[in-house]
Design an enzyme around this catalytic site. Structure first.
Site, short mmCIF file in Angstrom:
data_model
loop_
_atom_site.label_atom_id
_atom_site.label_comp_id
_atom_site.label_asym_id
_atom_site.label_seq_id
_atom_site.Cartn_x
_atom_site.Cartn_y
_atom_site.Cartn_z
N GLU A 111 0.89 -1.14 0.00
CA GLU A 111 0.00 0.00 0.00
C GLU A 111 0.93 1.20 0.00
OE1 GLU A 111 -3.23 0.32 -0.26
OE2 GLU A 111 -3.63 -1.84 -0.30
N THR A 164 11.64 3.09 0.63
CA THR A 164 11.39 4.50 0.31
C THR A 164 12.24 5.42 1.17
OG1 THR A 164 9.71 6.22 0.49
CG2 THR A 164 9.40 4.32 1.89
N ASP A 165 12.53 6.60 0.66
CA ASP A 165 13.26 7.59 1.47
C ASP A 165 12.41 8.11 2.62
OD1 ASP A 165 11.47 9.15 -0.02
OD2 ASP A 165 12.97 10.60 -0.69
N GLU A 166 11.08 7.86 2.56
CA GLU A 166 10.22 8.38 3.62
C GLU A 166 10.51 7.75 4.98
OE1 GLU A 166 6.41 9.56 0.84
OE2 GLU A 166 6.13 9.10 2.94
N TYR A 181 2.06 5.07 6.62
CA TYR A 181 2.71 4.45 5.46
C TYR A 181 4.21 4.27 5.70
CZ TYR A 181 5.27 4.32 1.06
OH TYR A 181 6.18 3.99 0.08
N LYS A 214 6.68 0.87 6.14
CA LYS A 214 7.84 0.55 5.29
C LYS A 214 9.10 0.41 6.15
CE LYS A 214 7.91 0.38 1.28
NZ LYS A 214 7.66 -0.73 0.32
N LEU A 236 0.76 13.17 -6.64
CA LEU A 236 0.76 14.59 -7.03
C LEU A 236 0.76 14.82 -8.54
CD1 LEU A 236 1.03 17.60 -5.94
CD2 LEU A 236 3.43 17.36 -6.53
N TYR A 267 -1.52 21.18 -0.91
CA TYR A 267 -1.56 21.09 0.55
C TYR A 267 -0.74 22.19 1.21
CZ TYR A 267 -3.08 16.21 -0.26
OH TYR A 267 -3.73 15.08 -0.68
N ASN A 293 6.46 21.70 -4.28
CA ASN A 293 5.23 21.21 -4.91
C ASN A 293 4.61 22.26 -5.84
OD1 ASN A 293 5.51 18.82 -3.53
ND2 ASN A 293 4.15 19.43 -1.85
#
Ligand code: NAD
Ligand code: DAU
Length: 337
Positions: free
Chosen positions: A85, A126-128, A151, A155, A191, A208, A250
């Site tokens: 997800e 992921t870098d997150e 999320y 991960k 995005l 956002y 963004n």
């Protein structure tokens, strides 16, 4: 022949990986295990479906009997785990499926891989997992893990487990941590495709907060080339960051898309910020460049133009998506803003 189990191969990055790898090389045979959630789409794999070196199995990575059956039946020696997800906003609305698929699912894959003596296991992360940066600095592989969303925490949990399986059982694993991908076949909740499609439909573009959050964008084929190199040459137990040195706010992305499509900035609508919104991601990918010789090839200017052109040329693909479940999701998510 390398027999590889690719999980989540009907999603954005996985389908691009399968299509490209089958085209580029004749020494790989791929089995794609995908649950076909809202994000999985077999149309993404049209060009691969008749290839004799490609096989699709619909199923859940949490199903250990199925994973065991596939590994034995197809004599699988390598696993590349894309299945997840993947959308932060959805994880904020409901986190359970994120821990189920991203943590438990990875555990199932690791356990079954271990019992079947899989030669190489690549975890697409992921870098997150590193959390958020201030205005300066970069994530390196030794940046402490500090995830902020359901999320990214799911991960991060999976990453810790993959490393534990290397440490405890000596499994040959690698973890890749990539920044934000863009390109063809990306589901229009993220995005870039969301903004392209809203602009084409003259709908508002929901930005956002103040729109000044920074992401480090990479073209999907550059990410996938890095995964291929990590699969072949990555050292056991190692983490590899992947990024394209391409930081953008963004709002810059949104304005660029509007400009490319000849649409006015009056379509931009600043909306309530994402809860816990990470301010900035930026990747130091010098390790994978120095150790494996990987480098990104696509400039952002070329990649974004190709991507917008792809969405212009493939209206059928996204119109089918936004006319269905996605539309309800969109209304639920933004209806209150
Ligand atoms: P995606 O949401 O487009 O695709 C995910 C795929 O996984 C879908 O085909 C879905 O059907 C499948 N899937 C979900 N749950 C499953 C389950 N339980 N069993 C089997 N299949 C299941 O995601 P994506 O953007 O292609 O991301 C792929 C991977 O790359 C993810 O692991 C994600 O965390 C990681 N990643 C994504 C990005 C990005 O910018 N999109 C960046 C870095 C890392
Ligand atoms: O960094 C890698 C990660 O990139 C991956 O691990 C995730 O799977 C992927 O979804 C992506 O996460 P982000 O949250 O960064 O991507 P998203 O496209 O959702 O958002 C990018 C930025 O744009 C983020 O700052 C939030 C903002 N945004 C997003 C949407 C969908 C908006 O301002 N408006 C929007 O409508």
């Amino acid at each position: 022949m390398h027999n590889i189990l690719v999980t989540g191969g009907a999603g954005f990055i996985g389908s691009n990986f399968i299509n490209k790898l089958l085209k580029d090389r004749d020494d790989v045979s791929l089995v794609n295990l995908d649950k076909l959630t809202y994000a999985g789409n077999l149309e993404n794999l049209k060009e691969s479906e008749t290839n004799s070196r490609y096989q699709f199995v619909k199923g859940d990575i949490c199903n250990s009997e199925l994973v065991d059956y596939i590994i034995k039946k197809y004599n699988i020696k390598h696993v590349i785990n894309f299945a997840a997800e993947s959308h932060v906003d959805r994880s904020i609305l409901g986190s359970q499926i994120f821990y189920q698929t991203n943590v438990i699912g990875t555990n199932v894959l690791l356990e079954v891989s271990r019992r079947n003596d899989i030669e190489k296991f690549v975890q697409v992360s992921t870098d997150e997992v590193y959390g958020s940066l201030g205005p300066d600095g970069y994530f390196t592989e030794s940046t402490p893990i500090s995830p902020n969303s359901p999320y990214s925490s799911s991960k991060a949990g999976a990453d810790m487990m993959v490393q534990a399986f290397h440490h405890t059982y000596g499994m040959n694993v690698c973890i890749t941590r990539c920044s934000n991908n863009y390109g063809p076949l990306q589901f229009p909740e993220k995005l870039i495709p969301l903004m392209i499609i809203n602009a084409l439909n003259n709908k508002q573009l929901p930005v956002y907060g103040d729109g000044l959050n920074v992401r480090d964008w990479i073209f999907v084929h550059d990410h996938n080339k890095a995964i291929e190199m990590v699969w072949e040459k990555g050292k056991p137990g190692e983490v590899y960051n992947i990024g394209s040195n391409n930081e953008k706010k963004n709002i810059e992305i949104v304005k660029l898309i509007l400009q490319y499509l000849g649409k006015g900035e009056d379509l931009i609508k600043y909306v309530k910020d994402r809860p816990g919104h990470d301010r900035r991601y930026a990747i130091d990918s010098s390790k994978i460049t120095a150790e494996l010789g990987w480098q990104p090839l696509k400039t952002f200017e070329t990649g974004i133009a190709e991507t917008i052109d792809w969405y212009l040329a493939n209206k059928n693909w996204w119109e089918r998506i936004i006319s269905g479940e996605y539309e309800n999701y969109y209304q639920n998510l933004y209806g209150s803003r």
